[in-house]
Write an enzyme that holds these catalytic residues in place. Structure first.
Site, PDB file in Angstrom:
ATOM      1  N   HIS A 172       0.922  -1.387  -0.019  1.00 33.00           N
ATOM      2  CA  HIS A 172       0.086   0.075   0.013  1.00 33.00           C
ATOM      3  C   HIS A 172       0.706   1.099  -0.028  1.00 33.00           C
ATOM      4  CE1 HIS A 172      -3.351   2.733   1.858  1.00 33.00           C
ATOM      5  NE2 HIS A 172      -4.095   1.992   0.346  1.00 33.00           N
ATOM      6  N   LYS A 174       3.306   4.243  -0.978  1.00 36.55           N
ATOM      7  CA  LYS A 174       3.283   5.362  -2.196  1.00 36.55           C
ATOM      8  C   LYS A 174       4.448   6.256  -2.057  1.00 36.55           C
ATOM      9  CE  LYS A 174      -1.657   4.735  -1.672  1.00 36.55           C
ATOM     10  NZ  LYS A 174      -2.049   4.200  -0.386  1.00 36.55           N
ATOM     11  N   ASP A 179      15.474  11.855  -9.482  1.00 38.65           N
ATOM     12  CA  ASP A 179      17.012  12.217  -9.149  1.00 38.65           C
ATOM     13  C   ASP A 179      17.539  12.034  -7.864  1.00 38.65           C
ATOM     14  OD1 ASP A 179      17.064  12.506 -11.853  1.00 38.65           O
ATOM     15  OD2 ASP A 179      17.297  14.807 -12.005  1.00 38.65           O
ATOM     16  N   HIS A 409      -9.878  10.518   1.961  1.00 38.48           N
ATOM     17  CA  HIS A 409      -8.772   9.224   1.637  1.00 38.48           C
ATOM     18  C   HIS A 409      -7.492   9.894   2.476  1.00 38.48           C
ATOM     19  CE1 HIS A 409      -6.065   6.916  -0.646  1.00 38.48           C
ATOM     20  NE2 HIS A 409      -7.229   5.896  -0.817  1.00 38.48           N
ATOM     21  N   LYS A 411      -4.525  10.084   5.451  1.00 38.81           N
ATOM     22  CA  LYS A 411      -4.090   9.326   6.423  1.00 38.81           C
ATOM     23  C   LYS A 411      -3.039  10.128   7.180  1.00 38.81           C
ATOM     24  CE  LYS A 411      -4.617   6.325   2.701  1.00 38.81           C
ATOM     25  NZ  LYS A 411      -6.138   5.956   3.004  1.00 38.81           N
ATOM     26  N   ASP A 416       0.285  16.349  20.109  1.00 33.68           N
ATOM     27  CA  ASP A 416       0.870  17.371  20.848  1.00 33.68           C
ATOM     28  C   ASP A 416       1.295  18.689  19.981  1.00 33.68           C
ATOM     29  OD1 ASP A 416       0.268  16.051  23.007  1.00 33.68           O
ATOM     30  OD2 ASP A 416       2.216  15.672  23.579  1.00 33.68           O
TER      31      ASP A 416
END
Length: 513
Positions: A172, A174, A179, A409, A411, A416
């Site tokens: 999962h 990404k 470079d 979508h 996450k 704190d």
């Protein structure tokens, strides 16, 4: 016990009635040496320099919530590439945005840039022919992580029934690294919906564009996956074979695509320099689960990305805000968070409502534990499917439509008012135990303040519904037209949808989906 749940779930879906003896034989990969450091020969290194006065653990980061900006940043990096592009995604669709980025990668390869495209092998049917053709082009390689052995639906069902434990564990992660100088990590996959180009459903998501030492950490993780025995070159899969007629059709389709995103910068260099000026420099770490069916370092415990998140939760003293598209809190986790709240820590969650969630089974799993979450005192918000995305900065003015459905979508989390956690990890059991995940951990009061404000804009009764108990009855509260509204059923849903969610929530093992 967990494997038994997988098998029971598989049986409940009717897959084990299929028989067969297909097994996965991971290939033996010869680990090739990586190319020498070429940052000094990259235009990006000059446009996106690392200041000399930074500390060794500091990287520059730009939080990207705007879908259009997320696409512009990827295109600008591709067009500036001189040496290498490494791309790793769970999902890449064969739609106008997906093909547009494929064309951009092909143009970079034509300039002599080495392009490596690594995709998870779960959802690839509509891309197999296109990617087989792409893999044949010079300077570009396509690999699949943990692929199915068959292309047809029947064949894939047979694979799943006979090799469920392997195929149930997905990559999962990404990342988009150019470079060795700049990388984009976060929650976005590649399709129209992730960049606000879908006419009906678009995702609210978050990326971080980074430069500095953290880029090397992302590259090391990518190379681990690229050379892992679970990663298979496209050319080695039987369904990647295409004939001349298919090659011609694919080339003609790409040539006939004339999609150009709005608001592309006139000067890529000026665009990147503007990004550089907005970056927040702070200690930054990239954490990623190890490639492979199981992470041997943690055994049957939650994986690395989950443990890093748990450490942040454990050490929080005042406040945590967590934004998770797919949320499944076990009673044990809920009790722990409730104890944190009783000790003085304010705990707030934002997730999808049934009306905004595009993964119905996930909502069923979440709803199974929702009453327990609300009863614990944790503040819970469920995003509405129609909100003012222009006002929240997800898309430029003039490109919003209240007829478009919105789905969360993201996450991300803030702890704190200092620590930012942003990546691919959903706050659920699948991310913790089954999928491989990755995330950035940024120690920055400035970036934490940016993200917290954006999250709080959604944790309001105008943008979300808040489930609460009135006596023994669960109500959903919101504000519409400046009036407080209370609803006794899940808002914007039908009785049939609610009944279906109730039935699915009882499927053994459903909480892992």
């Amino acid at each position: 016990m967990r494997r038994s749940l997988y098998r029971i779930t598989c049986l409940s879906l009717g897959l084990l009635i299929l028989s067969g003896c297909v097994t996965f034989q991971p290939r033996v990969t010869e680990v090739m040496p990586e190319p020498a450091n070429v940052q000094a020969f990259s235009r990006l290194a000059k446009v996106l320099p690392v200041p000399e006065n930074t500390e060794p653990d500091e990287s520059g980061n730009l939080l990207i919530r705007n879908g259009e900006l997320a696409l512009r940043a990827r295109v600008a990096l591709i067009q500036s590439a001189d040496n290498s592009i490494d791309v790793q995604y769970f999902l890449w669709k064969n739609d106008q945005t997906g093909r547009y980025l494929i064309k951009q990668l092909l143009e970079a390869a034509e300039r002599g840039v080495d392009v490596r495209l690594l995709l998870d092998g779960w959802i690839t049917q509509d891309l197999n022919g296109l990617l087989a053709w792409v893999d044949e082009q010079p300077n570009i390689e396509v690999h699949f992580y943990n692929p199915f052995l068959a292309e047809t639906n029947i064949g894939r069902a047979l694979n799943l029934a006979t090799d469920f434990d392997r195929l149930n564990r997905r990559m999962h992660n990404k990342s988009f690294t150019v470079d060795g100088v700049a990388t984009i990590t976060g929650g976005r996959n590649v399709s129209d919906s992730y960049f606000f180009h879908h006419p009906e459903v678009n995702y609210l998501d978050a990326d971080v564009l980074s430069i500095g030492p953290v880029v090397n950490q992302v590259s090391e993780s990518f190379n681990e996956y690229w050379h892992n025995r679970m990663t298979v070159p496209a050319a080695e899969l039987s369904y990647s074979n295409i004939d001349d007629e298919e090659r011609t059709a694919i080339a003609n389709q790409l040539a006939g695509d004339h999609f150009e995103p709005d608001n592309q910068p006139e000067s890529v260099e000026a665009f990147l320099m503007d990004i550089h000026s907005q970056m927040v420099w702070a200690p930054t770490r990239f954490v990623a689960d190890k490639a492979g069916v199981r992470d041997p370092s943690v055994g049957d415990l939650p994986k690395t990305a989950a443990q890093e998140l748990a450490d942040l939760v454990r050490n929080t003293e005042r406040e945590m805000l967590i934004e998770s598209a797919y949320l499944v809190l076990s009673p044990e986790v809920t009790e722990y968070l409730s104890d944190k709240q009783r000790s003085g820590v304010r705990v707030r969650f934002l997730t999808n409502s049934m009306a905004s969630n595009t993964v119905f089974l996930n909502h069923a799993s979440y709803a199974k534990y929702r009453e327990n979450i609300v009863a614990s005192g944790i503040e819970l918000y469920e995003a509405k499917p129609l909100i003012d995305t222009c006002q929240l900065g997800y898309i430029a003015a003039g490109h919003c439509s209240q007829s478009q459905r919105i789905s969360l979508h993201t996450k991300t989390a803030v702890f704190d008012e200092r620590f930012v956690y942003a990546g691919s990890f959903n706050f659920n059991l699948r991310s913790a135990y089954l999928n491989t995940e990755s995330a950035l951990i940024i120690d920055s009061v400035e970036m934490a303040a940016q993200l917290k404000q954006q999250m709080r804009n959604l944790m309001t009764l105008k943008a979300s519904w808040q489930p609460k108990f009135l006596g023994d009855e669960l109500l959903w509260m919101t504000i519409e037209d400046n009036e407080l509204i209370e609803t006794r059923e899940e808002p914007n849903t039908t009785a049939l949808e609610r009944f279906g969610a109730e039935i699915l929530s009882r499927v053994p093992g459903a909480e892992y989906y």
